[in-house]
Structure formats: structure tokens, C-alpha cells
Scaffold this active site. Structure first.
Site, short mmCIF file in Angstrom:
data_model
loop_
_atom_site.label_atom_id
_atom_site.label_comp_id
_atom_site.label_asym_id
_atom_site.label_seq_id
_atom_site.Cartn_x
_atom_site.Cartn_y
_atom_site.Cartn_z
N LYS A 34 0.83 -1.22 0.00
CA LYS A 34 0.00 0.00 0.00
C LYS A 34 0.86 1.26 0.00
O LYS A 34 0.39 2.33 -0.31
CB LYS A 34 -0.87 -0.03 1.26
CG LYS A 34 -1.78 1.17 1.45
CD LYS A 34 -2.54 1.04 2.78
CE LYS A 34 -3.34 2.28 3.09
NZ LYS A 34 -4.02 2.19 4.40
N LEU A 35 2.12 1.11 0.36
CA LEU A 35 3.03 2.25 0.55
C LEU A 35 2.49 3.19 1.62
O LEU A 35 2.19 4.36 1.37
CB LEU A 35 3.28 3.00 -0.77
CG LEU A 35 3.89 2.16 -1.89
CD1 LEU A 35 4.15 3.01 -3.12
CD2 LEU A 35 5.19 1.49 -1.43
N THR A 36 2.34 2.66 2.82
CA THR A 36 2.02 3.51 3.97
C THR A 36 3.30 4.30 4.28
O THR A 36 4.31 4.17 3.57
CB THR A 36 1.68 2.66 5.21
OG1 THR A 36 2.87 1.95 5.61
CG2 THR A 36 0.56 1.67 4.93
N ALA A 83 1.91 -5.39 7.11
CA ALA A 83 1.29 -5.21 8.43
C ALA A 83 1.59 -3.81 8.92
O ALA A 83 2.53 -3.15 8.47
CB ALA A 83 1.86 -6.22 9.43
N ASP A 131 7.22 -12.83 17.61
CA ASP A 131 7.27 -13.48 18.93
C ASP A 131 6.37 -12.78 19.95
O ASP A 131 6.08 -13.33 21.01
CB ASP A 131 8.71 -13.56 19.46
CG ASP A 131 9.39 -12.21 19.63
OD1 ASP A 131 8.78 -11.16 19.30
OD2 ASP A 131 10.55 -12.19 20.09
N TYR A 155 -1.04 -4.16 18.77
CA TYR A 155 -0.25 -4.74 17.67
C TYR A 155 -0.16 -6.26 17.83
O TYR A 155 -0.51 -7.02 16.92
CB TYR A 155 1.16 -4.13 17.63
CG TYR A 155 2.14 -4.96 16.81
CD1 TYR A 155 2.00 -5.07 15.44
CD2 TYR A 155 3.19 -5.66 17.42
CE1 TYR A 155 2.88 -5.85 14.68
CE2 TYR A 155 4.08 -6.43 16.69
CZ TYR A 155 3.92 -6.53 15.32
OH TYR A 155 4.78 -7.30 14.58
N LYS A 159 -1.72 -9.35 15.53
CA LYS A 159 -0.90 -10.39 14.89
C LYS A 159 -1.35 -11.78 15.39
O LYS A 159 -1.41 -12.73 14.61
CB LYS A 159 0.59 -10.18 15.19
CG LYS A 159 1.21 -8.96 14.53
CD LYS A 159 1.23 -9.02 13.02
CE LYS A 159 2.19 -10.03 12.45
NZ LYS A 159 2.31 -9.92 10.96
N ASN A 184 12.91 -9.60 17.46
CA ASN A 184 13.21 -8.25 16.95
C ASN A 184 14.28 -8.26 15.86
O ASN A 184 15.37 -8.77 16.09
CB ASN A 184 13.75 -7.36 18.08
CG ASN A 184 12.66 -6.94 19.03
OD1 ASN A 184 12.03 -7.78 19.67
ND2 ASN A 184 12.43 -5.64 19.13
N LEU A 195 13.62 1.27 17.80
CA LEU A 195 14.71 1.66 18.71
C LEU A 195 16.06 1.91 18.03
O LEU A 195 16.64 3.00 18.18
CB LEU A 195 14.88 0.58 19.79
CG LEU A 195 15.97 0.87 20.81
CD1 LEU A 195 15.52 1.94 21.79
CD2 LEU A 195 16.35 -0.39 21.59
N PRO A 210 15.26 8.69 24.11
CA PRO A 210 14.20 8.42 25.10
C PRO A 210 14.10 6.94 25.47
O PRO A 210 13.57 6.13 24.71
CB PRO A 210 12.93 8.88 24.36
CG PRO A 210 13.25 8.70 22.90
CD PRO A 210 14.73 8.86 22.75
N ASP A 285 7.21 4.98 30.81
CA ASP A 285 7.25 3.65 30.19
C ASP A 285 6.12 3.51 29.16
O ASP A 285 5.10 4.18 29.25
CB ASP A 285 7.09 2.57 31.28
CG ASP A 285 7.74 1.26 30.87
OD1 ASP A 285 8.20 1.16 29.72
OD2 ASP A 285 7.77 0.34 31.72
#
Ligand code: NAD
Ligand code: DAU
Length: 349
Positions: A34-36, A83, A131, A155, A159, A184, A195, A210, A285
Site C-alpha cells: 500500500k506504501l504507507t 502489516a 514473537d 499490535y 498479529k 526483533n 529503537l 528516550p 514507560d
């Protein structure tokens, strides 16, 4: 063989498309995306003119369009990566995740059933998952393929839902499916909201780093090309109905990883080692933040002889260097300029 790869303009998808286009010139690879904001066709400039590669701009949530695409191309196999993938975005906008990750996956399954009918020999629907569906670990233990699902973020819940639907289509309709759940990923072409690329970008620009909570959460990092190689191996395994966990045996507490990144970037930029650590800022957090992920990848090693090739030293160093060498890619992505590339490159064809 005609293979549809969804989400091929994204981070992992672009590495999978590149691997398949180059390694299998006799396969026709169709990249549907979709090219988000996360889809960047510039990730694939080196393969876009290859005769066995085509791009299809489509939204997997658009059922009518997806059926048209499947009717036209009659794919033999699907590798489904498209996704919404960022946990923080799922906390602010869960519906987008439910639409793409759940409804979008169901549309692809229905379209596959529609074109394959009862002739499913040699066909495959390979679903790429995470995972995070297994929830969180304490200080010990690892996720295996039989760990019960226990997702916490919108999320991971989306999934997990899509994984269940894929399994249901295998069990109910005999659809030839395989699922893999990976830890990851890191490496070139990752959107700088995640990250590692975010922090490399911020160190370079002397912006704060952060760290959520106390930085004590643990992730199991795998170099993206190792994941692409695992996808290649699983795709060709013919282990229908099976699930494979994929991981790097490379657990890092966030704060240790961030300190390591600071050192690597400082060294690469020729500034005093550790000087960028003063940019570290502890912030509120993430809501529902899973403490620890760790993958037991014994099954894929024993059954399919796959193991990661990249080590921490080589993988992290390579990744830092790639982002520093590709400042233009980062600027393009952070400014939004990359989003004009499709019109410029494809609309005129
Ligand atoms: P990404 O966000 O970088 O890329 C996702 C791609 O999907 C983008 O190109 C985007 O344009 C496309 N897309 C999004 N919505 C779409 C829609 N409605 N229709 C068509 N295309 C759409 O994601 P990624 O990190 O490369 O992850 C790819 C897959 O791997 C995802 O399914 C993700 O859940 C899974 N995964 C990711 C990781 C990780 O560490 N990044 C780990 C394990 C599993
Ligand atoms: O485990 C696989 C998953 O890994 C994939 O399914 C997801 O698509 C992918 O985004 C990734 O999810 P994480 O939430 O683990 O990745 P992220 O890079 O967002 O965060 C990694 C860790 O770092 C996590 O514990 C949150 C923390 N973090 C993240 C960001 C962006 C920070 O402390 N500060 C930050 O600014």
C-alpha cells in the site's frame, strides 16, 4: 512459480524481495504494498528493473481490489509480511492495526482459496508473524512453538488474531499454510521509529535518546538478512501446517544495547567513546510494555538447518555504519520525501 510478497516495500519485506529476486531468477516476484509511511520503494532501487520483479500498489484491506489482483495473476504462493508493525502506533491508533493485520490477512486468505479452489498441490500461504504473540517472559525461559498465546498490545493482539485465522484456514479448508514467529529484527532500511535506527539517527543529530521506563526490558535481536534467509528456508521446506520460531539467541537489556550503540556510533563518528551517553533520557514507560522476549529456535535449527550467520559484533557494527553512510536515506524518510518516489517512478510507466 509466481510468488506474491506483501509488504515488500517495508523493512523486512524489502530484504526478502531482494533475496528472492536475485536468488531465484526463474521465479516471478510480485511485491504488493500500500506504501504507507513505512513502505519505501527506494529500498528496492537495485532490483526494480529486474525482469522477474513487478510492483503492485494495493491495500490488503480493499477486498475487491485484492480479488482482482489474484484473479489477474493467479499466484502460486504468498509470503505475507504486510502489516502495521509499530507497537507505539498501535497504542494510539489500534483500529488501523485491526484492519490491516486482521481483515487484510483474511482477505488474502480468501483470495488464495478463491484462486486455488481444490487444486492446492504445490501452493503455499506463508504468514510472517512475531514473537510478541506469546506475551512476555520473566527472567528465565524461552518462547517455543507451543507457548500459549498471550498478547498485550493492540499490535501483538492483531498479529495473534491473524495467526489464529491462518491456522483455522489450514485446519478447516486444508489451505497449505506455514507460520513463522520471529524476534526483533535490526539492520538497514528500518523505519527510524524503531529503537535502533531512531537512536542512531538521534545520536548523529545530538537529540535525546528516550529510554522507556528504566531500560530493563529485554529483546532478542536478529539481523534482518538472517531473517530473510530463514524465510527462504521455511518457504522451501514444504512443512505445511507447521510453525517455526526464528530468533538470534541474542538477548539484550535495552539499556545495555543503548550503551553499546552509543559507543559504536561515537567510534564511527570519531568522537570520544561514550560521549553520546549524555543524550540518554529516561521517559515514561510504554503502556503494557512486555518485559522480556527470547526465542527458542531449536526446531528450525534441527528440522531445517537454519542458524543466524551474523554475530552481535558484525551485525551491530554493520548496521551503525549503514545508517551513517546512508544519511540521505534517513533524511528522505524523516522528511517524507520518499513518498513521492512511487508517482515519479511508477505513475509514468
Ligand atoms: P514495516 O512496517 O517496515 O513494513 C510493513 C510494510 O507493509 C510497509 O511496506 C507498508 O507499506 C506495508 N503495508 C502496511 N499496511 C498495508 C496494507 N493495508 N496493505 C498493503 N501493504 C501494507 O514492517 P516490518 O518491520 O518489515 O515487518 C514486516 C512483517 O514482519 C510484519 O508482519 C511484522 O509483524 C513482522 N515482524 C516484524 C519484526 C520486526 O522486528 N520488525 C519481527 C517479527 C515479525
Ligand atoms: O519482537 C518482534 C517485534 O519487535 C516486532 O513484531 C515489531 O514489529 C517490532 O516493532 C519490534 O517491537 P518492539 O516494540 O520490541 O520494538 P521497538 O524498536 O519499538 O522497541 C524495542 C525496545 O526498546 C522496547 O522494549 C521498547 C524500547 N524503546 C523503544 C523506542 C522506540 C525505548 O526504550 N525507547 C524508544 O524510543
Amino acid at each position: 512459480m509466481k510468488i506474491l510478497i506483501t509488504g515488500g516495500a517495508g523493512f523486512i519485506g524489502s530484504h526478502v524481495v531482494r533475496l528472492f529476486v536475485n536468488k531465484y531468477p526463474h521465479y516471478q516476484i510480485y511485491n504488493l504494498d500500500k506504501l504507507t509511511y513505512a513502505g519505501n520503494l527506494k529500498n528496492l532501487i537495485d532490483v526494480e528493473d529486474k525482469p522477474n520483479y513487478s510492483f503492485i500498489k494495493a491495500d490488503i484491506v480493499d477486498e475487491t481490489h485484492i480479488f482482482e489482483v489474484f484473479n489477474e495473476h493467479k499466484f502460486d504462493a504468498v509470503i505475507h509480511l504486510a502489516a502495521e508493525s509499530h507497537v507505539d502506533r498501535s497504542i494510539t491508533n489500534p483500529n488501523e492495526f485491526i484492519m490491516t493485520n486482521v481483515i487484510g490477512t483474511a482477505n488474502l486468505l480468501n483470495a488464495s482459496r478463491h484462486i486455488w479452489g481444490d487444486k492446492m498441490d504445490g501452493k503455499l500461504f506463508y504468514h510472517i508473524s512475531t514473537d510478541e504473540v506469546y506475551g512476555t517472559l520473566g527472567d528465565t525461559g524461552m518462547f517455543t512453538e507451543t507457548t500459549p498465546y498471550d498478547p498485550h498490545s493492540p499490535y501483538s493482539a492483531s498479529k495473534a488474531s491473524s495467526d489464529h485465522i491462518v491456522r483455522a484456514y489450514h485446519d478447516t479448508y486444508g489451505l497449505p499454510t506455514i507460520i513463522s514467529n520471529c524476534s526483533n529484527n535490526y539492520g538497514p532500511n528500518q523505519f527510524p521509529e524503531k529503537l535502533i535506527p531512531l537512536f542512531i539517527h538521534n545520536i548523529r543529530n545530538k537529540k535525546s535518546l528516550p529510554v522507556y521506563g528504566k531500560g530493563e526490558n529485554v529483546r532478542d535481536w536478529l539481523y534482518v538478512e538472517d531473517h530473510a534467509r530463514a524465510i527462504d528456508v521455511v518457504f522451501h521446506s514444504n512443512k505445511l501446517g507447521e510453525t517455526y520460531n526464528i530468533g538470534g539467541h541474542n538477548e539484550w537489556k535495552n539499556i545495555d544495547l543503548i550503551n553499546k550503540l552509543c559507543d559504536l556510533v561515537d567510534d564511527a563518528l570519531g568522537q570520544p567513546t561514550g560521549s553520546s551517553k549524555e543524550l540518554i533520557t529516561f521517559v515514561k514507560d510504554r503502556a503494557g510494555h512486555d518485559l522480556r522476549y527470547a526465542i527458542d529456535a531449536t526446531k528450525i535449527k534441527n528440522e531445517l538447518d537454519w542458524e543466524p550467520q551474523e554475530t552481535v559484533e558484525t551485525g551491530f557494527r554493520k548496521t551503525v555504519q549503514w545508517y551513517l553512510d546512508n544519511q540521505e536515506w534517513l533524511d528522505d524518510v524523516t522528511s517524507g520525501d520518499y513518498q513521492g518516489y512511487y508517482e515519479q517512478q511508477y505513475d509514468k510507466r
